[in-house]
Design an enzyme around this catalytic site. Structure first.
Site, PDB file in Angstrom:
ATOM      1  N   ASP A 201      -5.476  -3.105  -3.115  1.00  0.00           N
ATOM      2  CA  ASP A 201      -6.895  -3.585  -3.228  1.00  0.00           C
ATOM      3  C   ASP A 201      -7.235  -4.819  -4.246  1.00  0.00           C
ATOM      4  O   ASP A 201      -7.589  -5.812  -4.013  1.00  0.00           O
ATOM      5  CB  ASP A 201      -7.864  -2.447  -3.350  1.00  0.00           C
ATOM      6  CG  ASP A 201      -8.213  -1.687  -2.541  1.00  0.00           C
ATOM      7  OD1 ASP A 201      -7.791  -1.793  -0.981  1.00  0.00           O
ATOM      8  OD2 ASP A 201      -8.791  -0.387  -2.446  1.00  0.00           O
TER       9      ASP A 201
ATOM     10  N   HIS B  57      -3.056   2.382  -2.469  1.00  0.00           N
ATOM     11  CA  HIS B  57      -4.217   1.532  -1.981  1.00  0.00           C
ATOM     12  C   HIS B  57      -5.020   0.847  -3.154  1.00  0.00           C
ATOM     13  O   HIS B  57      -5.534  -0.150  -2.947  1.00  0.00           O
ATOM     14  CB  HIS B  57      -5.235   2.317  -1.077  1.00  0.00           C
ATOM     15  CG  HIS B  57      -4.852   2.579   0.335  1.00  0.00           C
ATOM     16  ND1 HIS B  57      -4.714   1.776   1.403  1.00  0.00           N
ATOM     17  CD2 HIS B  57      -3.779   3.740   0.607  1.00  0.00           C
ATOM     18  CE1 HIS B  57      -4.127   2.259   2.415  1.00  0.00           C
ATOM     19  NE2 HIS B  57      -3.458   3.392   1.800  1.00  0.00           N
TER      20      HIS B  57
ATOM     21  N   GLU C 267      -5.311  -7.505   5.880  1.00  0.00           N
ATOM     22  CA  GLU C 267      -4.772  -8.532   4.826  1.00  0.00           C
ATOM     23  C   GLU C 267      -4.754  -9.995   5.485  1.00  0.00           C
ATOM     24  O   GLU C 267      -4.215 -10.851   5.048  1.00  0.00           O
ATOM     25  CB  GLU C 267      -3.516  -7.964   4.479  1.00  0.00           C
ATOM     26  CG  GLU C 267      -2.423  -8.253   5.689  1.00  0.00           C
ATOM     27  CD  GLU C 267      -2.262  -7.054   6.512  1.00  0.00           C
ATOM     28  OE1 GLU C 267      -1.342  -7.077   7.548  1.00  0.00           O
ATOM     29  OE2 GLU C 267      -3.330  -6.310   6.666  1.00  0.00           O
TER      30      GLU C 267
ATOM     31  N   ASN D 109       0.873  -1.175  -0.032  1.00  0.00           N
ATOM     32  CA  ASN D 109       0.008   0.001   0.003  1.00  0.00           C
ATOM     33  C   ASN D 109       0.808   1.066   0.098  1.00  0.00           C
ATOM     34  O   ASN D 109       0.530   2.251  -0.694  1.00  0.00           O
ATOM     35  CB  ASN D 109      -0.945   0.160   1.196  1.00  0.00           C
ATOM     36  CG  ASN D 109      -2.236  -0.790   0.842  1.00  0.00           C
ATOM     37  OD1 ASN D 109      -2.614  -1.105  -0.339  1.00  0.00           O
ATOM     38  ND2 ASN D 109      -2.810  -1.207   2.043  1.00  0.00           N
TER      39      ASN D 109
END
Length: 134
Positions: free
Chosen positions: A26, A22, A52, A17
């Site tokens: 994702d 992000h 996660e 990230n």
């Protein structure tokens, strides 16, 4: 019948990230989840439990057969080919596994699986360890 819990965590996910943003994080979450889900039996349960981290409940699986299964899942995730622009991104997971006994509560089985996961992360990541390795 034996029932086994595996807790999985994407290694160094925060750095994914932080480095790539992000939206890429994702995408990594989605691809890893889809890769694992596609290899889980219908009788088992797989889901994200936060951040996660994922959980897999293996029905009718003792510790040995569960370890064989999660090791296959680990290597499957490791073989995913992620590319961000022209850079390859290596994604791996660490896994902790524990089997329910007659006296277990949800908390006690989760604690043992989590301890195995923590040991897997502390001893190099990208590995599967069970409560027998503690």
């Amino acid at each position: 019948e034996p029932l086994t819990l595996a807790i999985m965590d994407i290694d160094h996910f925060k750095s994914v990230n932080d480095t790539y943003g992000h939206p890429i994080g994702d995408k990594v979450l989605k691809v890893v989840a889809e890769r694992i889900q596609s290899q889980v039996r219908e009788s088992d349960f797989f889901g994200r439990i936060g951040g996660e981290e994922f959980a897999l409940i293996l029905v009718s699986s003792d510790i040995e057969s569960a370890m064989t299964k999660v090791e296959a899942l680990r290597t499957s995730v490791e073989s995913c080919n992620f590319t961000v622009k022209t850079e390859k991104l290596q994604v791996t997971i660490s896994i902790g596994v524990a089997t329910f006994s007659g006296e277990d509560t949800i908390e006690s089985i989760y604690q043992r699986a989590d301890e195995a996961l923590i040991k897997a992360k502390q001893t190099g990541r990208n590995k599967s360890l069970s409560e027998l390795d503690l």
